[in-house]
Design a protein around this motif. Structure first.
Motif, mmCIF file in Angstrom:
data_model
loop_
_atom_site.group_PDB
_atom_site.id
_atom_site.type_symbol
_atom_site.label_atom_id
_atom_site.label_comp_id
_atom_site.label_asym_id
_atom_site.label_seq_id
_atom_site.Cartn_x
_atom_site.Cartn_y
_atom_site.Cartn_z
ATOM 1 N N ARG A 187 17.879 2.441 -14.753
ATOM 2 C CA ARG A 187 18.822 1.722 -13.889
ATOM 3 C C ARG A 187 19.266 0.464 -14.592
ATOM 4 O O ARG A 187 18.500 -0.198 -15.274
ATOM 5 N N ARG A 188 20.479 0.153 -14.397
ATOM 6 C CA ARG A 188 21.019 -1.083 -14.973
ATOM 7 C C ARG A 188 20.973 -2.156 -13.899
ATOM 8 O O ARG A 188 21.209 -1.902 -12.739
ATOM 9 N N GLY A 189 20.644 -3.335 -14.315
ATOM 10 C CA GLY A 189 20.564 -4.447 -13.372
ATOM 11 C C GLY A 189 21.918 -4.828 -12.815
ATOM 12 O O GLY A 189 22.968 -4.580 -13.401
ATOM 13 N N THR A 190 21.927 -5.453 -11.661
ATOM 14 C CA THR A 190 23.143 -5.916 -11.039
ATOM 15 C C THR A 190 23.650 -7.147 -11.770
ATOM 16 O O THR A 190 22.893 -8.070 -12.061
ATOM 17 N N VAL A 191 24.931 -7.160 -12.044
ATOM 18 C CA VAL A 191 25.535 -8.304 -12.714
ATOM 19 C C VAL A 191 26.227 -9.147 -11.647
ATOM 20 O O VAL A 191 27.108 -8.670 -10.925
ATOM 21 N N PHE A 192 25.813 -10.371 -11.534
ATOM 22 C CA PHE A 192 26.421 -11.279 -10.571
ATOM 23 C C PHE A 192 27.591 -12.014 -11.221
ATOM 24 O O PHE A 192 27.503 -12.466 -12.350
ATOM 25 N N THR A 193 28.684 -12.088 -10.491
ATOM 26 C CA THR A 193 29.858 -12.827 -10.971
ATOM 27 C C THR A 193 30.108 -14.012 -10.085
ATOM 28 O O THR A 193 29.464 -14.185 -9.040
ATOM 29 N N ASP A 194 31.052 -14.870 -10.456
ATOM 30 C CA ASP A 194 31.357 -16.066 -9.680
ATOM 31 C C ASP A 194 32.006 -15.748 -8.336
ATOM 32 O O ASP A 194 32.036 -16.579 -7.451
ATOM 33 N N GLU A 195 32.562 -14.602 -8.188
ATOM 34 C CA GLU A 195 33.297 -14.270 -6.942
ATOM 35 C C GLU A 195 32.379 -14.060 -5.776
ATOM 36 O O GLU A 195 31.406 -13.596 -5.622
#
Length: 108
Positions: free
Chosen positions: A100-108
């Motif tokens: 599984r790939r980790g969740t990428v958090f963005t500024d939005e």
């Protein structure tokens, strides 16, 4: 009357059945049909081990019980490997596991 086959095996080989044997030497498992080497793989290569065991069973060279007695594998594991091999072929044991790939958090 059937012709009797002499039990010819390499020295130091462990018997799988009357005609198949395996040796451990220099970090490799080597499989023999009589005195003829039919395959080998590194001792710590689990994928190649599973693939070779399934190949031997499916080719009719040995029975499930021969493999269970020779290698001390659980019957459930062997049945699972055989089912996977039958469905997907030998490459199933050489694939990299899905990660599984980790969740990428963005500024939005």
């Amino acid at each position: 009357m059937r012709q009797q086959i002499l039990p010819l095996m390499p020295s130091g080989a462990s018997k799988i059945n009357d005609i198949l044997s395996v040796t451990r030497e220099a970090g490799y498992l080597r499989y023999y049909l009589g005195t003829f080497q039919i395959g080998f793989h590194k001792e710590d290569d689990a994928g190649s081990f599973k693939s070779k065991i399934c190949e031997l069973v499916f080719s009719g060279s040995c029975r499930n019980v021969d493999v269970l007695n020779a290698f001390g594998i659980s019957p459930t594991s062997l049945k699972r490997w055989l089912r996977q091999y039958d469905k997907n072929g030998a490459e199933i044991f050489h694939r990299l596991p899905n990660t599984r790939r980790g969740t990428v958090f963005t500024d939005e």
